[in-house]
Design a protein around this motif. Sequence first.
Motif, PDB file in Angstrom:
ATOM      1  N   LEU A  63       0.850  -1.117  -0.062  1.00  0.00           N
ATOM      2  CA  LEU A  63      -0.072  -0.169  -0.111  1.00  0.00           C
ATOM      3  C   LEU A  63       0.954   1.262  -0.160  1.00  0.00           C
ATOM      4  O   LEU A  63       1.896   1.124   0.841  1.00  0.00           O
ATOM      5  CB  LEU A  63      -0.854   0.219   1.386  1.00  0.00           C
ATOM      6  N   VAL A  64       0.667   2.126  -1.090  1.00  0.00           N
ATOM      7  CA  VAL A  64       1.271   3.431  -0.996  1.00  0.00           C
ATOM      8  C   VAL A  64       0.497   4.627  -1.046  1.00  0.00           C
ATOM      9  O   VAL A  64      -0.613   4.754  -1.666  1.00  0.00           O
ATOM     10  CB  VAL A  64       2.059   3.360  -2.440  1.00  0.00           C
ATOM     11  N   ALA A  65       1.079   5.542  -0.098  1.00  0.00           N
ATOM     12  CA  ALA A  65       0.318   6.877   0.076  1.00  0.00           C
ATOM     13  C   ALA A  65       1.239   7.578   0.914  1.00  0.00           C
ATOM     14  O   ALA A  65       2.346   7.250   1.410  1.00  0.00           O
ATOM     15  CB  ALA A  65      -1.004   6.727   0.530  1.00  0.00           C
TER      16      ALA A  65
ATOM     17  N   VAL B  49      -4.506 -11.130   5.394  1.00  0.00           N
ATOM     18  CA  VAL B  49      -3.353 -10.974   4.608  1.00  0.00           C
ATOM     19  C   VAL B  49      -2.141 -10.116   5.096  1.00  0.00           C
ATOM     20  O   VAL B  49      -2.617  -9.274   5.881  1.00  0.00           O
ATOM     21  CB  VAL B  49      -3.974 -10.023   3.325  1.00  0.00           C
ATOM     22  N   LYS B  50      -1.060 -10.301   4.299  1.00  0.00           N
ATOM     23  CA  LYS B  50       0.046  -9.599   4.840  1.00  0.00           C
ATOM     24  C   LYS B  50       0.180  -8.340   4.119  1.00  0.00           C
ATOM     25  O   LYS B  50      -0.346  -8.161   2.948  1.00  0.00           O
ATOM     26  CB  LYS B  50       1.438 -10.446   4.408  1.00  0.00           C
ATOM     27  N   THR B  51       0.559  -7.080   4.530  1.00  0.00           N
ATOM     28  CA  THR B  51       0.316  -5.914   4.072  1.00  0.00           C
ATOM     29  C   THR B  51       1.647  -5.033   4.460  1.00  0.00           C
ATOM     30  O   THR B  51       2.333  -5.103   5.647  1.00  0.00           O
ATOM     31  CB  THR B  51      -0.770  -5.071   4.608  1.00  0.00           C
ATOM     32  N   ARG B  52       2.386  -4.503   3.352  1.00  0.00           N
ATOM     33  CA  ARG B  52       3.574  -3.869   3.499  1.00  0.00           C
ATOM     34  C   ARG B  52       3.168  -2.286   3.187  1.00  0.00           C
ATOM     35  O   ARG B  52       2.488  -2.236   2.188  1.00  0.00           O
ATOM     36  CB  ARG B  52       4.618  -4.115   2.566  1.00  0.00           C
ATOM     37  N   VAL B  53       3.374  -1.353   4.058  1.00  0.00           N
ATOM     38  CA  VAL B  53       3.230  -0.083   3.807  1.00  0.00           C
ATOM     39  C   VAL B  53       4.374   0.842   3.432  1.00  0.00           C
ATOM     40  O   VAL B  53       5.539   0.577   4.055  1.00  0.00           O
ATOM     41  CB  VAL B  53       2.628   0.555   5.068  1.00  0.00           C
ATOM     42  N   ILE B  54       4.338   1.528   2.165  1.00  0.00           N
ATOM     43  CA  ILE B  54       5.410   2.531   1.860  1.00  0.00           C
ATOM     44  C   ILE B  54       4.818   3.871   1.855  1.00  0.00           C
ATOM     45  O   ILE B  54       3.908   4.083   1.044  1.00  0.00           O
ATOM     46  CB  ILE B  54       5.791   2.088   0.368  1.00  0.00           C
ATOM     47  N   GLY B  55       5.430   4.735   2.589  1.00  0.00           N
ATOM     48  CA  GLY B  55       5.085   6.146   2.372  1.00  0.00           C
ATOM     49  C   GLY B  55       5.671   6.692   1.393  1.00  0.00           C
ATOM     50  O   GLY B  55       6.997   6.581   0.956  1.00  0.00           O
TER      51      GLY B  55
END
Length: 259
Positions: free
Chosen positions: A40-42, A61-67
Amino acid sequence: MKPEEFRETYGPIALVTGASSGIGLAFAEELAARGFDLVLVARRTDRLEALAQRLLSSCGVKTRVIGADLSDPDAPARLLEETEGSDIGLVVSNAGFNIKGAFESKDASAMAKMLTVNCHAPMQLAHGFIPRLKARGRGGLVFTASVEGLIGCPYSTAYSASKALVVSLGEGLWGELQGTGVDVLTLCPGATESEATANMPSAANLQSAADVARLTLDNLREGPTFVPHQHYRDMFEGLRTMPRRDALTRMAQSMKDLA
């Protein structure tokens, strides 16, 4: 396409830009419900972190956050670098914003920023991810454009111009990627329930973001473009069959009446 086939084709990981609200958030929720792990990107990472926790709890679910701020021209390259080695099978290039009103009254720097987010980012992300998707032999690209990208829209001129680029980008890539196993769909929504439309009580023919995301994924193989709401399909098909001068005059007058 059956759910297991959908995930086999476009999974196991989907990347969604602009995932903190609106259609991007709805894409994240719908993909999680379909069993996809997510990147997820924002800009608003606090929202992404909260979303990640909620999707872990509800869908497992597995989630990766990218700022990332996609108004920075270097952001797509950093995003590609940070996802190197991840088995991303679906890229949803959704981040974007609009500027409405008389063209000459709008701030020039804001329009430049809009072009970077709406045009530069999807083009660079597509350029970086297509070789990875082709190497997999399967996958998909979704570009969020707008019905306003289908014809020049008076009093939304810069925004519709930016989305026209996205429509052309998606259509061209749809043609180029035939036979590779990589599907391309350019989403052209009309008015959609969001933070922006929450303050527009008179807005008509609003479609929920959840419906937009679900219908888009269900039609991922039906490219090159997809308008998810019948009202807007009929409206813009009608406008594009009119003499262009007549269509633009009618649109300009209707926007003046709303002002």
